[in-house]
Design an enzyme around this catalytic site. Structure first.
Site, PDB file in Angstrom:
ATOM      1  N   HIS A  90      -1.659  29.614  27.077  1.00 35.48           N
ATOM      2  CA  HIS A  90      -2.974  30.363  27.297  1.00 35.48           C
ATOM      3  C   HIS A  90      -2.948  31.466  25.662  1.00 35.48           C
ATOM      4  O   HIS A  90      -3.402  32.262  25.300  1.00 35.48           O
ATOM      5  CB  HIS A  90      -3.285  31.408  28.280  1.00 35.48           C
ATOM      6  CG  HIS A  90      -3.105  32.318  28.754  1.00 35.48           C
ATOM      7  ND1 HIS A  90      -2.210  32.309  30.044  1.00 35.48           N
ATOM      8  CD2 HIS A  90      -3.186  34.070  28.203  1.00 35.48           C
ATOM      9  CE1 HIS A  90      -2.180  33.689  30.048  1.00 35.48           C
ATOM     10  NE2 HIS A  90      -2.627  34.161  29.393  1.00 35.48           N
TER      11      HIS A  90
ATOM     12  N   SER B 206      -0.071  38.749  29.802  1.00 35.05           N
ATOM     13  CA  SER B 206       0.277  37.316  29.650  1.00 35.05           C
ATOM     14  C   SER B 206       1.661  36.665  28.891  1.00 35.05           C
ATOM     15  O   SER B 206       2.218  37.513  28.035  1.00 35.05           O
ATOM     16  CB  SER B 206      -0.505  36.851  29.426  1.00 35.05           C
ATOM     17  OG  SER B 206      -2.113  37.244  29.942  1.00 35.05           O
TER      18      SER B 206
ATOM     19  N   ASP C 245       1.052  26.138  32.322  1.00 41.54           N
ATOM     20  CA  ASP C 245       0.289  27.710  31.524  1.00 41.54           C
ATOM     21  C   ASP C 245       2.187  28.173  30.491  1.00 41.54           C
ATOM     22  O   ASP C 245       2.116  28.829  31.425  1.00 41.54           O
ATOM     23  CB  ASP C 245      -0.318  28.771  32.304  1.00 41.54           C
ATOM     24  CG  ASP C 245      -0.481  29.797  31.447  1.00 41.54           C
ATOM     25  OD1 ASP C 245      -0.939  29.643  30.182  1.00 41.54           O
ATOM     26  OD2 ASP C 245      -1.120  31.094  31.856  1.00 41.54           O
TER      27      ASP C 245
END
Length: 275
Positions: A83, A233, A136
């Site tokens: 992402h 992230s 992810d």
């Protein structure tokens, strides 16, 4: 059924498999030198496998363009979150971002030192599901190799590092309060690996995502207070000296009953070392 690897990914897969087959010495624990959410500053020299993903063209020069994190698993291979490379995060198609690079060995993003290494190639998992958040994962191939001591071993399935209750640390340069207060220096938060049952109870399926055992794990404190946040992230979750997760998603930052959810590295190892 696994899809066949495309040609761009094969070289990365070979390096990942080699890293699993012959892991380097277990790195020493990072040393805190003061006060991610509920975290403390750490020296990047003690955790050189934690790198910043950056683009000054997209995110400006205030923090050297940092927008996500990553983990070095081979001298030219960095794992991060799929992402991170989406239109939603980049604000532009990935193929138009010409200055994507990783920053390694630099504690303070506004300082000099360390290395800025261009990303030569990117593989984004085409099976990434932005609804459940499964898959992810992205793999970055660097233009030049990082030193061997930057590489962290990956924990395969069955490793005790995945056991519920195991002490772990999550690393990043992201929001330290949940209010947009981004760190200049690398930080780490002490968390614990939680059971699949606890993670499924926290995320049975809603707008934030769905916890899926086998491809995810979650870590934190059920009472809240310690967690990854925006900007972290793709960064590493480390336990027993091995990489076990990549920061992926969650509900808020450090909220009670909403632990952080991570891409499970054992699934990555299985995928890229299978015959």
């Amino acid at each position: 059924m696994r899809r066949p690897l495309n040609r761009r990914l094969r070289a990365a897969a070979v390096l990942i498999a080699a890293a699993v087959a012959a892991p380097l010495a277990v790195p020493s624990p990072a040393a805190a030198d003061g006060v991610v959410i509920g975290g403390s500053p750490v020296q990047v020299s003690d955790s050189p496998w934690a790198v910043a993903l950056a683009s000054r063209d997209r995110f400006g020069g205030t923090r050297a363009g940092q927008f996500c994190g990553g983990a070095v698993v081979a001298p030219t291979i960095v794992l991060t979150a799929a992402h991170c490379l989406s239109m939603e995060v980049l604000g532009a198609p990935l193929e138009t971002v010409d200055d994507l690079h990783v920053i390694a060995g630099r504690n303070d993003l506004k300082a000099a030192g360390g290395r800025e290494v261009a990303v030569r190639d990117v593989w984004v998992n085409e099976e990434y599901d932005s609804f459940t958040n499964a898959g992810d994962l992205a793999i970055l191939t660097l233009d030049k190799p990082l030193p061997a001591d930057h590489v962290i071993p990956m924990a395969p399935a069955g490793d005790r590092a995945y056991d519920a209750g195991t002490a772990a640390r999550v690393y990043g340069w992201g929001d330290t309060t949940g209010q947009g207060d981004y760190a200049r220096s690398l930080r780490a938060a002490r968390v614990r690996v939680l059971s699949d049952a606890a993670c499924e109870a926290a995320y049975p399926g809603n707008a934030d995502g769905t916890y899926l055992r086998g491809v995810m794990l979650c870590a934190g404190e059920m009472e809240g207070g310690r967690d990854a946040c925006q900007g972290d992230s793709g960064g590493p979750l480390v336990a027993r000296g091995r990489l076990i997760g990549l920061v992926s998603w969650g509900s808020g930052c450090g909220q009670a009953g909403s632990p952080g959810v991570y891409t499970r590295i054992s699934e990555v190892v299985a995928r890229f070392t299978a015959p």
